[in-house]
Motif scaffolding. Structure first.
Motif, PDB file in Angstrom:
ATOM      1  N   ALA A 128      32.765  53.718  30.829  1.00 54.37           N
ATOM      2  CA  ALA A 128      34.158  53.633  30.384  1.00 54.37           C
ATOM      3  C   ALA A 128      34.955  52.586  31.169  1.00 54.37           C
ATOM      4  N   TRP A 129      34.521  52.286  32.401  1.00 51.26           N
ATOM      5  CA  TRP A 129      35.212  51.289  33.218  1.00 51.26           C
ATOM      6  C   TRP A 129      34.689  49.868  32.987  1.00 51.26           C
ATOM      7  N   LYS A 130      33.609  49.720  32.237  1.00 52.28           N
ATOM      8  CA  LYS A 130      32.964  48.403  32.104  1.00 52.28           C
ATOM      9  C   LYS A 130      33.888  47.286  31.653  1.00 52.28           C
ATOM     10  N   PRO A 131      34.836  47.518  30.737  1.00 46.54           N
ATOM     11  CA  PRO A 131      35.730  46.414  30.348  1.00 46.54           C
ATOM     12  C   PRO A 131      36.480  45.798  31.527  1.00 46.54           C
ATOM     13  N   LEU A 132      36.847  46.613  32.505  1.00 48.55           N
ATOM     14  CA  LEU A 132      37.556  46.081  33.670  1.00 48.55           C
ATOM     15  C   LEU A 132      36.600  45.473  34.690  1.00 48.55           C
ATOM     16  N   LEU A 133      35.349  45.914  34.666  1.00 47.15           N
ATOM     17  CA  LEU A 133      34.366  45.391  35.618  1.00 47.15           C
ATOM     18  C   LEU A 133      33.770  44.063  35.169  1.00 47.15           C
ATOM     19  N   ASN A 134      33.949  43.716  33.905  1.00 45.71           N
ATOM     20  CA  ASN A 134      33.446  42.453  33.370  1.00 45.71           C
ATOM     21  C   ASN A 134      34.248  41.293  33.982  1.00 45.71           C
ATOM     22  N   ARG A 135      33.585  40.475  34.782  1.00 45.06           N
ATOM     23  CA  ARG A 135      34.284  39.428  35.534  1.00 45.06           C
ATOM     24  C   ARG A 135      34.935  38.380  34.644  1.00 45.06           C
ATOM     25  N   SER A 136      34.484  38.261  33.414  1.00 45.34           N
ATOM     26  CA  SER A 136      35.106  37.303  32.498  1.00 45.34           C
ATOM     27  C   SER A 136      36.176  37.963  31.628  1.00 45.34           C
ATOM     28  N   GLY A 137      36.365  39.270  31.827  1.00 46.63           N
ATOM     29  CA  GLY A 137      37.351  39.997  31.040  1.00 46.63           C
ATOM     30  C   GLY A 137      38.770  39.716  31.491  1.00 46.63           C
ATOM     31  N   ILE A 138      39.694  39.827  30.559  1.00 47.10           N
ATOM     32  CA  ILE A 138      41.091  39.496  30.843  1.00 47.10           C
ATOM     33  C   ILE A 138      41.730  40.434  31.864  1.00 47.10           C
ATOM     34  N   HIS A 139      41.217  41.673  31.956  1.00 41.35           N
ATOM     35  CA  HIS A 139      41.835  42.653  32.850  1.00 41.35           C
ATOM     36  C   HIS A 139      41.081  42.852  34.173  1.00 41.35           C
ATOM     37  N   HIS A 140      40.040  42.076  34.401  1.00 39.26           N
ATOM     38  CA  HIS A 140      39.237  42.260  35.611  1.00 39.26           C
ATOM     39  C   HIS A 140      40.074  42.084  36.881  1.00 39.26           C
ATOM     40  N   GLY A 141      41.045  41.203  36.809  1.00 36.91           N
ATOM     41  CA  GLY A 141      41.878  40.941  37.977  1.00 36.91           C
ATOM     42  C   GLY A 141      42.594  42.170  38.505  1.00 36.91           C
ATOM     43  N   LEU A 142      42.800  43.167  37.641  1.00 36.15           N
ATOM     44  CA  LEU A 142      43.479  44.379  38.080  1.00 36.15           C
ATOM     45  C   LEU A 142      42.670  45.142  39.134  1.00 36.15           C
ATOM     46  N   LEU A 143      41.355  44.996  39.079  1.00 32.93           N
ATOM     47  CA  LEU A 143      40.510  45.714  40.036  1.00 32.93           C
ATOM     48  C   LEU A 143      40.262  44.936  41.325  1.00 32.93           C
ATOM     49  N   LEU A 144      40.562  43.647  41.332  1.00 34.73           N
ATOM     50  CA  LEU A 144      40.201  42.811  42.482  1.00 34.73           C
ATOM     51  C   LEU A 144      40.774  43.302  43.812  1.00 34.73           C
ATOM     52  N   PRO A 145      42.056  43.714  43.880  1.00 36.39           N
ATOM     53  CA  PRO A 145      42.561  44.177  45.176  1.00 36.39           C
ATOM     54  C   PRO A 145      41.852  45.431  45.686  1.00 36.39           C
ATOM     55  N   ILE A 146      41.277  46.204  44.771  1.00 36.00           N
ATOM     56  CA  ILE A 146      40.541  47.417  45.155  1.00 36.00           C
ATOM     57  C   ILE A 146      39.096  47.074  45.499  1.00 36.00           C
ATOM     58  N   LEU A 147      38.430  46.325  44.616  1.00 32.97           N
ATOM     59  CA  LEU A 147      37.029  45.978  44.830  1.00 32.97           C
ATOM     60  C   LEU A 147      36.832  45.095  46.056  1.00 32.97           C
ATOM     61  N   ALA A 148      37.878  44.409  46.472  1.00 36.24           N
ATOM     62  CA  ALA A 148      37.790  43.536  47.646  1.00 36.24           C
ATOM     63  C   ALA A 148      37.389  44.301  48.901  1.00 36.24           C
ATOM     64  N   TYR A 149      37.635  45.602  48.918  1.00 33.42           N
ATOM     65  CA  TYR A 149      37.332  46.423  50.098  1.00 33.42           C
ATOM     66  C   TYR A 149      36.114  47.332  49.872  1.00 33.42           C
ATOM     67  N   CYS A 150      35.403  47.112  48.782  1.00 28.33           N
ATOM     68  CA  CYS A 150      34.292  47.995  48.433  1.00 28.33           C
ATOM     69  C   CYS A 150      32.941  47.342  48.699  1.00 28.33           C
ATOM     70  N   VAL A 151      31.946  48.180  48.931  1.00 31.31           N
ATOM     71  CA  VAL A 151      30.577  47.710  49.128  1.00 31.31           C
ATOM     72  C   VAL A 151      29.654  48.447  48.160  1.00 31.31           C
ATOM     73  N   ASP A 152      28.501  47.836  47.875  1.00 29.90           N
ATOM     74  CA  ASP A 152      27.542  48.481  46.990  1.00 29.90           C
ATOM     75  C   ASP A 152      26.643  49.425  47.793  1.00 29.90           C
ATOM     76  N   LYS A 153      25.621  49.962  47.162  1.00 31.30           N
ATOM     77  CA  LYS A 153      24.748  50.941  47.815  1.00 31.30           C
ATOM     78  C   LYS A 153      24.004  50.355  49.003  1.00 31.30           C
ATOM     79  N   LYS A 154      23.854  49.042  49.025  1.00 26.23           N
ATOM     80  CA  LYS A 154      23.154  48.390  50.134  1.00 26.23           C
ATOM     81  C   LYS A 154      24.112  47.940  51.236  1.00 26.23           C
ATOM     82  N   GLY A 155      25.404  48.220  51.025  1.00 26.52           N
ATOM     83  CA  GLY A 155      26.395  47.832  52.024  1.00 26.52           C
ATOM     84  C   GLY A 155      26.921  46.422  51.872  1.00 26.52           C
TER      85      GLY A 155
END
Length: 200
Positions: A128-155
């Motif tokens: 359900a979140w995929k539209p915002l996670l798509n880096r070429s999507g128009i709304h992806h920028g909304l997540l950038l301030p949050i994802l900037a502080y996140c890490v994946d399963k490998k750190g």
């Protein structure tokens, strides 16, 4: 006082419960991370049932309401209380919404636990979140301030390794997180039609 508030643990007791290392494996370990997780559940694409996000967030069994212990019921009620507080803030006084970031010993702000809690909720409802996670999507920028502080399963940083240097370090330490308060209402507005459709 509502039944939920009457059952709920204090913030201190709930955080202590989260911090205990057991086989529960909750997706969040602090009150700041829980606040981020619940915020994503409130403003993002809806889950079909609150148990679908409360139970994994806290490491509770899915049959907790039917077969859980008194303490587990109190933990469930505590998360419901956090949910109600955030939901009511957006409904009654959206201008007063503020993420519950961790405060450092020196008085500074550490947004990472909150952001990683939010990201954990995204991963639980990834399709359900995929539209915002798509880096070429128009709304992806909304997540950038949050994802900037996140890490994946490998750190590794979710957005890739940041450009080295003091300016980048200063930006992440003192500025990037300030936009989170702005993007959260925008994300909520984006998903409002989906949530309303679920209630009709």
């Amino acid at each position: 006082m509502s039944a939920i508030e009457d059952m709920a643990l204090s913030d201190e007791a709930l955080e202590a419960w989260l911090a205990v290392k057991t086989n529960r494996r909750p997706l969040v370990r602090t009150m700041s991370a829980l606040d981020g997780f619940v915020t994503a559940a409130v403003i993002g694409p809806p889950f079909p049932d609150p148990q679908y996000w409360i139970c994994p967030a806290m490491g509770l069994p899915y049959d907790v309401l039917a077969n859980g212990t008194e303490l587990e019921h109190a933990v469930f009620a505590s998360v419901a209380k956090v949910h109600n507080r955030i939901n009511e803030t957006f409904f009654d006084k959206p201008e007063e919404y503020a993420p519950r970031f961790t405060e450092k010993a020196d008085g500074g702000i550490d947004p990472r636990p909150w952001c990683r809690g939010f990201y954990a909720a995204i991963n639980l409802n990834l399709r359900a979140w995929k539209p915002l996670l798509n880096r070429s999507g128009i709304h992806h920028g909304l997540l950038l301030p949050i994802l900037a502080y996140c890490v994946d399963k490998k750190g590794a940083p979710v957005l890739g390794k940041p450009r080295p240097g003091p300016e980048t370090a200063h930006f992440f330490e003192n500025e990037a997180y300030l936009d989170i308060t702005l993007v959260v209402p925008a994300i909520k507005e984006l998903y409002d039609p989906m949530r309303r459709a679920g209630y009709e």
